[in-house]
Design an enzyme around this catalytic site. Structure first.
Site, PDB file in Angstrom:
ATOM      1  N   ASN A  40       0.798  -1.226   0.000  1.00  0.00           N
ATOM      2  CA  ASN A  40       0.000   0.000   0.000  1.00  0.00           C
ATOM      3  C   ASN A  40       0.832   1.278   0.000  1.00  0.00           C
ATOM      4  O   ASN A  40       0.272   2.375   0.082  1.00  0.00           O
ATOM      5  CB  ASN A  40      -0.946   0.008   1.205  1.00  0.00           C
ATOM      6  CG  ASN A  40      -1.889  -1.171   1.191  1.00  0.00           C
ATOM      7  OD1 ASN A  40      -1.944  -1.942   2.134  1.00  0.00           O
ATOM      8  ND2 ASN A  40      -2.602  -1.349   0.092  1.00  0.00           N
TER       9      ASN A  40
ATOM     10  N   HIS B 154      -9.281  -4.506  -1.075  1.00  0.00           N
ATOM     11  CA  HIS B 154      -8.216  -4.128  -2.019  1.00  0.00           C
ATOM     12  C   HIS B 154      -8.256  -5.094  -3.206  1.00  0.00           C
ATOM     13  O   HIS B 154      -8.601  -6.271  -3.036  1.00  0.00           O
ATOM     14  CB  HIS B 154      -6.828  -4.242  -1.367  1.00  0.00           C
ATOM     15  CG  HIS B 154      -6.434  -3.077  -0.511  1.00  0.00           C
ATOM     16  ND1 HIS B 154      -5.816  -3.226   0.714  1.00  0.00           N
ATOM     17  CD2 HIS B 154      -6.535  -1.739  -0.712  1.00  0.00           C
ATOM     18  CE1 HIS B 154      -5.559  -2.029   1.235  1.00  0.00           C
ATOM     19  NE2 HIS B 154      -5.993  -1.111   0.391  1.00  0.00           N
TER      20      HIS B 154
ATOM     21  N   CYS C 213       0.126  -8.468   0.469  1.00  0.00           N
ATOM     22  CA  CYS C 213       0.070  -7.167   1.154  1.00  0.00           C
ATOM     23  C   CYS C 213       1.403  -6.826   1.813  1.00  0.00           C
ATOM     24  O   CYS C 213       1.715  -5.652   2.005  1.00  0.00           O
ATOM     25  CB  CYS C 213      -0.995  -7.177   2.249  1.00  0.00           C
ATOM     26  SG  CYS C 213      -2.633  -7.643   1.715  1.00  0.00           S
TER      27      CYS C 213
HETATM   28  N1  ARG Z   1      -4.616  -3.305   8.039  1.00  0.00           N
HETATM   29  C1  ARG Z   1      -4.300  -2.931   6.695  1.00  0.00           C
HETATM   30  C2  ARG Z   1      -5.398  -2.000   6.151  1.00  0.00           C
HETATM   31  O1  ARG Z   1      -6.532  -2.254   6.432  1.00  0.00           O
HETATM   32  C3  ARG Z   1      -4.146  -4.145   5.818  1.00  0.00           C
HETATM   33  C4  ARG Z   1      -3.678  -3.806   4.435  1.00  0.00           C
HETATM   34  C5  ARG Z   1      -3.718  -4.968   3.500  1.00  0.00           C
HETATM   35  N2  ARG Z   1      -3.065  -4.655   2.300  1.00  0.00           N
HETATM   36  C6  ARG Z   1      -3.385  -5.095   1.069  1.00  0.00           C
HETATM   37  N3  ARG Z   1      -2.606  -4.791   0.087  1.00  0.00           N
HETATM   38  N4  ARG Z   1      -4.494  -5.770   0.841  1.00  0.00           N
HETATM   39  O2  ARG Z   1      -5.129  -1.060   5.454  1.00  0.00           O
END
Ligand code: ARG
Length: 290
Positions: free
Chosen positions: A74, A177, A271
């Site tokens: 992210n 995501h 992630c």
């Molecule tokens: N706790 C993080 C959030 O909610 C998890 C991110 C997961 N990242 C991903 N690329 N799916 O933002």
């Protein structure tokens, strides 16, 4: 099978400060804490699996008070030497951006912010597909919107990088995501979890991916699509015998790297990584150049 043209270099961040301190997705419960020692061991297992598959790894310095910094997917999007930082939707994660930007600037990337303020959560919501030898079409970005990123942000990203983008709506808050519903495997195949998409999104991906591998409900919810592909190895948070058979039949090797402590924060293997070797110049030529 022609392996992906990217996915051999990644940025990760050790879970020294990883915890669940807030709730911004349906998997996070502040009363369900990850175990720090177990998280560290699982992270080491992932690192080992990625290296054994042939990946080169770089590490971002962990930072106190930023428990989700471990989810480097992210941080933003990489295209050659350009880094486009994320614009996190939730204030809880916005403090990560200066750390991400500092790392990329120190490693000779050209930090190129998106215009505007619409949220955009980087490679978590934008994955390249196609374009290499054996591909059915030039590379495009598959971008998910609604939960964390907007169509407006993706449109600006497409204009900034000069690459075509296909947006799909994420309709189920558990699949917040795009990297929870889509995983390129090679130039022709991708894992797709229709559970998080509407019929239009499924059609878009069906037209893009010559040989889709559709996930069943138990596979989608156990984050099978949140996998990291290095050459012909698929490093997965979990796998089923059915899916394992399909992947092995396609000439891929499945390696399961359990990341249960990170699933408590709603993140799996993908992630925890950000591909550093994505180069979309072939896509730019296809649409007339930057
Ligand atoms: N706790 C993080 C959030 O909610 C998890 C991110 C997961 N990242 C991903 N690329 N799916 O933002």
């Amino acid at each position: 099978m022609t392996t992906l043209s990217w996915g051999r270099r990644y940025l990760l961040c050790r879970p020294d400060h990883f915890t669940v301190a807030y709730e911004i997705n349906p998997f996070m419960h502040v009363q369900v804490h990850p175990d720090p020692a177990a998280a560290a061991a699982q992270f080491d297992g992932l690192v080992e699996a990625l290296r054994a598959a042939g990946a080169a790894l770089e590490f971002l310095e962990p930072a106190a008070g930023l428990p989700d910094l471990v989810f480097t997917a992210n941080a933003g999007v990489v295209d050659g030497d350009v880094f486009v930082p994320s614009l996190f939707r939730h204030p809880e994660r916005q403090g990560e951006t200066p750390h991400d930007v500092a790392w990329f600037a120190a490693h000779d990337y050209r930090v190129t912010p998106l215009e505007g303020t619409e949220p955009f959560e980087g490679a978590g919501d934008v994955l390249p597909f196609g374009g290499g030898p054996g591909a059915a079409h030039g590379p495009v970005l598959v971008a998910g919107y609604r939960m964390r990123s907007t169509v407006g942000a993706h449109t600006r990203l497409a204009a900034l990088l000069g690459v075509p983008v296909r947006t799909v709506e994420l309709i189920d808050e558990r699949y917040y995501h795009v990297d929870l519903v889509f995983c390129p495997l090679d130039e022709r195949r991708a894992l797709i979890a229709p559970q998080g998409l509407d019929r239009y999104g499924c059609r878009v991906l069906e037209e893009l991916v010559p040989e889709p591998v559709w996930l069943e409900d138990d596979e989608a919810i156990s984050f099978c699509a949140n996998s990291v592909v290095v050459n012909d190895v698929v490093v997965m948070p979990s796998c089923t015998p059915r899916l394992g058979k399909i992947l092995e039949g396609a000439g891929l090797t499945v390696v399961v790297a359990p990341v249960g402590e990170f699933l408590k924060a709603g993140g799996g293997c993908r992630c925890l990584t950000l591909a550093l070797d994505v180069d979309l110049s072939a896509a730019r030529h296809a649409v007339g150049g930057r």
